[in-house]
Write a protein that holds these residues in place. Structure first.
Motif, PDB file in Angstrom:
ATOM      1  N   GLU A 126       1.534  27.227 -19.582  1.00 46.99           N
ATOM      2  CA  GLU A 126       0.263  26.895 -19.321  1.00 46.99           C
ATOM      3  C   GLU A 126       0.266  25.397 -18.659  1.00 46.99           C
ATOM      4  O   GLU A 126      -0.537  24.936 -17.742  1.00 46.99           O
ATOM      5  CB  GLU A 126      -0.329  26.446 -20.956  1.00 46.99           C
ATOM      6  N   SER A 127       1.465  24.704 -19.037  1.00 44.13           N
ATOM      7  CA  SER A 127       1.664  23.169 -18.081  1.00 44.13           C
ATOM      8  C   SER A 127       2.790  23.522 -17.285  1.00 44.13           C
ATOM      9  O   SER A 127       3.530  22.329 -16.716  1.00 44.13           O
ATOM     10  CB  SER A 127       1.852  22.234 -19.083  1.00 44.13           C
ATOM     11  N   ARG A 128       3.222  24.534 -16.952  1.00 39.70           N
ATOM     12  CA  ARG A 128       4.534  24.534 -16.059  1.00 39.70           C
ATOM     13  C   ARG A 128       4.229  25.862 -14.944  1.00 39.70           C
ATOM     14  O   ARG A 128       4.544  27.139 -15.129  1.00 39.70           O
ATOM     15  CB  ARG A 128       5.735  25.079 -16.802  1.00 39.70           C
ATOM     16  N   PRO A 129       3.621  25.606 -13.929  1.00 37.51           N
ATOM     17  CA  PRO A 129       3.319  26.449 -12.913  1.00 37.51           C
ATOM     18  C   PRO A 129       4.239  27.298 -12.324  1.00 37.51           C
ATOM     19  O   PRO A 129       4.228  28.505 -12.056  1.00 37.51           O
ATOM     20  CB  PRO A 129       2.753  25.357 -11.715  1.00 37.51           C
ATOM     21  N   LYS A 165       8.299  21.669  -9.757  1.00 33.17           N
ATOM     22  CA  LYS A 165       9.237  22.381 -10.762  1.00 33.17           C
ATOM     23  C   LYS A 165       9.001  22.041 -12.334  1.00 33.17           C
ATOM     24  O   LYS A 165       9.188  22.765 -12.993  1.00 33.17           O
ATOM     25  CB  LYS A 165      10.727  22.287 -10.309  1.00 33.17           C
ATOM     26  N   SER A 166       8.919  20.568 -12.457  1.00 36.17           N
ATOM     27  CA  SER A 166       8.956  20.091 -13.912  1.00 36.17           C
ATOM     28  C   SER A 166       7.403  20.440 -14.418  1.00 36.17           C
ATOM     29  O   SER A 166       7.536  20.505 -15.588  1.00 36.17           O
ATOM     30  CB  SER A 166       9.150  18.605 -13.685  1.00 36.17           C
ATOM     31  N   GLY A 167       6.425  20.664 -13.706  1.00 33.57           N
ATOM     32  CA  GLY A 167       5.058  20.905 -14.251  1.00 33.57           C
ATOM     33  C   GLY A 167       4.509  19.741 -14.729  1.00 33.57           C
ATOM     34  O   GLY A 167       3.481  19.820 -14.864  1.00 33.57           O
ATOM     35  N   LYS A 168       5.137  18.529 -14.535  1.00 36.39           N
ATOM     36  CA  LYS A 168       4.619  17.151 -15.048  1.00 36.39           C
ATOM     37  C   LYS A 168       4.005  16.397 -13.795  1.00 36.39           C
ATOM     38  O   LYS A 168       4.707  16.136 -13.105  1.00 36.39           O
ATOM     39  CB  LYS A 168       5.580  16.344 -16.050  1.00 36.39           C
ATOM     40  N   PRO A 169       2.816  15.884 -13.783  1.00 40.01           N
ATOM     41  CA  PRO A 169       2.432  15.205 -12.442  1.00 40.01           C
ATOM     42  C   PRO A 169       3.128  13.759 -12.382  1.00 40.01           C
ATOM     43  O   PRO A 169       3.460  13.282 -13.692  1.00 40.01           O
ATOM     44  CB  PRO A 169       0.854  15.054 -12.835  1.00 40.01           C
ATOM     45  N   ARG A 170       3.387  13.250 -11.278  1.00 42.20           N
ATOM     46  CA  ARG A 170       3.941  12.025 -11.305  1.00 42.20           C
ATOM     47  C   ARG A 170       3.388  11.406 -10.069  1.00 42.20           C
ATOM     48  O   ARG A 170       2.952  11.894  -9.165  1.00 42.20           O
ATOM     49  CB  ARG A 170       5.516  12.154 -11.314  1.00 42.20           C
TER      50      ARG A 170
END
Length: 382
Positions: free
Chosen positions: A105-108, A266-271
């Motif tokens: 869900e949070s990791r494309p 890759k990490s799925g987390k916005p930065r």
């Protein structure tokens, strides 16, 4: 659908055949392509969310053909009552596929791998309560036997090669992570030890040794077609994965603050990262007169770049510039990270900018930092 004969004559299709039970409540049936009993699906309308909620009911393999409809109908009505009462919070995680979808869900990128190697595989339907070491071992054998595509072009000969050990590790790690979220490790050396067949292949990840210096990178940009040059130049200016750069939208870049939000990676987390002057000017130029949802680096056909579309122009530019034949888009990322390490930037900062772990930077580039430290110490000699 209440009659066995009618169900057996239903057309094979991806979308279930639906029967309305009452307003907002439907029962669906999808015939099996393999001659099985087929799958029942319940659908209920959620007024608050303004969308339908779906629930797979299975094939009711233990019931006779005449009993299936009545049981499935009751389940569909129960789902509708639960949705209407506001009690449906989240679908249960019962199978391997359920666990993978929840993890993705949070990791494309994980979702992309699951779509290629899990959802269409027999392991997807295995219930977590019955998952055993042999299920995972069989899935791993199928994965290892599956060749990697060298060319994904829809025209011409399809070229493949044996799957590399490093690729197998990357494909396995996301499944291991998804299952670890919902399952405790089984006792070692037993059939319950589902985690053991997912152990990574040792020493599979070699360093990317092809480094392009700044002069070579400039030559590459100059040899690239006008369409691809801005994309390649951006890869030379920032240590981003090509896929992350290609997926950027105009709205991800704030021209006022020169900040870039990197979401799909890759990490799925916005930065968020602050761009230096040259990169900021390039990004501002690329965003000019475009909608916020448009590709920041746009192809001539208005679409986003992807690995199939950037591969040929970069390969042609590599040849035209006289660069080593093995140079790729990822060589640019390796080269920019190498320069940042050589410049003495803290490894943790480099990891944050490039969207990877400090451990990975240390493992693959730590020797460069050590070399810089040795040179600095040499300068202290009397």
């Amino acid at each position: 659908m209440s009659k066995v004969g009618e169900r057996e004559r239903l057309k094979l299709q991806r979308e279930p055949h639906w029967q309305r039970l009452r307003a907002g409540c439907f029962l669906g049936f999808r015939p099996s392509k393999r001659g099985g009993r087929g799958t029942w699906i319940a659908r209920a309308y959620d007024e608050d969310a303004r969308k339908y909620r779906l629930k797979s009911l299975g094939d009711y393999g233990a019931l006779s053909g005449n009993e299936m409809f009545a049981v499935a109908k009751n389940e569909a009505e129960r789902l509708a009552e639960l949705v209407e009462a506001g009690g449906l919070m989240r679908a249960k995680i019962e199978t391997v596929a359920d666990a993978c979808r929840a993890y993705a869900e949070s990791r494309p990128e994980a979702g992309d791998r699951f779509r290629r190697y899990v959802y269409g595989d027999a392991i997807a339907k295995v219930r977590l309560s019955k998952l055993r070491r042999r299920h995972i071992a069989e899935w791993r054998r199928r994965l290892e036997d599956r060749p990697s595509l060298v060319s994904r072009s829809k025209v011409g000969e399809v070229r493949v090669r044996p799957r590399a050990a490093s690729t197998i590790n990357r494909d396995m790690v996301v499944l291991r992570a998804a299952l670890a979220k919902v399952l405790a490790p089984g006792s070692p050396n037993t059939d319950a030890a589902w985690q053991e067949p997912l152990k990574a292949i040792a020493n599979a990840d070699g360093r990317r040794t092809l480094y392009l210096d700044r002069g070579q990178r400039l030559g590459l940009v100059e040899a690239t077609t006008a369409e691809a040059a801005p994309f390649v130049e951006a890869l030379c200016l920032l240590p981003l994965r090509p896929g992350a750069l290609a997926s950027l939208k105009v709205g991800d870049f704030d021209k006022r603050t020169a900040e870039l939000t990197i979401g799909k990676d890759k990490s799925g987390k916005p930065r968020r990262i602050q761009l230096p002057g040259g990169a900021a000017r390039l990004f501002a130029l690329q965003s000019k007169s475009k909608l916020l949802t448009a590709p920041l680096f746009m192809r001539e056909n208005g679409k986003f770049w992807d690995k199939d579309s950037w591969k040929r122009p970069i390969a042609a530019a590599v040849a035209a510039a006289g660069l080593p034949a093995g140079a790729t888009a990822y060589s640019l990322r390796h080269s920019t990270i190498t320069d940042l390490v050589g410049a003495g930037l803290p490894l943790l900062t480099i990891a944050q900018i490039s969207g990877t772990s400090a451990e990975m930077i240390e493992r693959h580039y730590g020797h460069l930092a050590n070399d810089a430290a040795t040179a600095a110490l040499c300068a202290l000699e009397l």
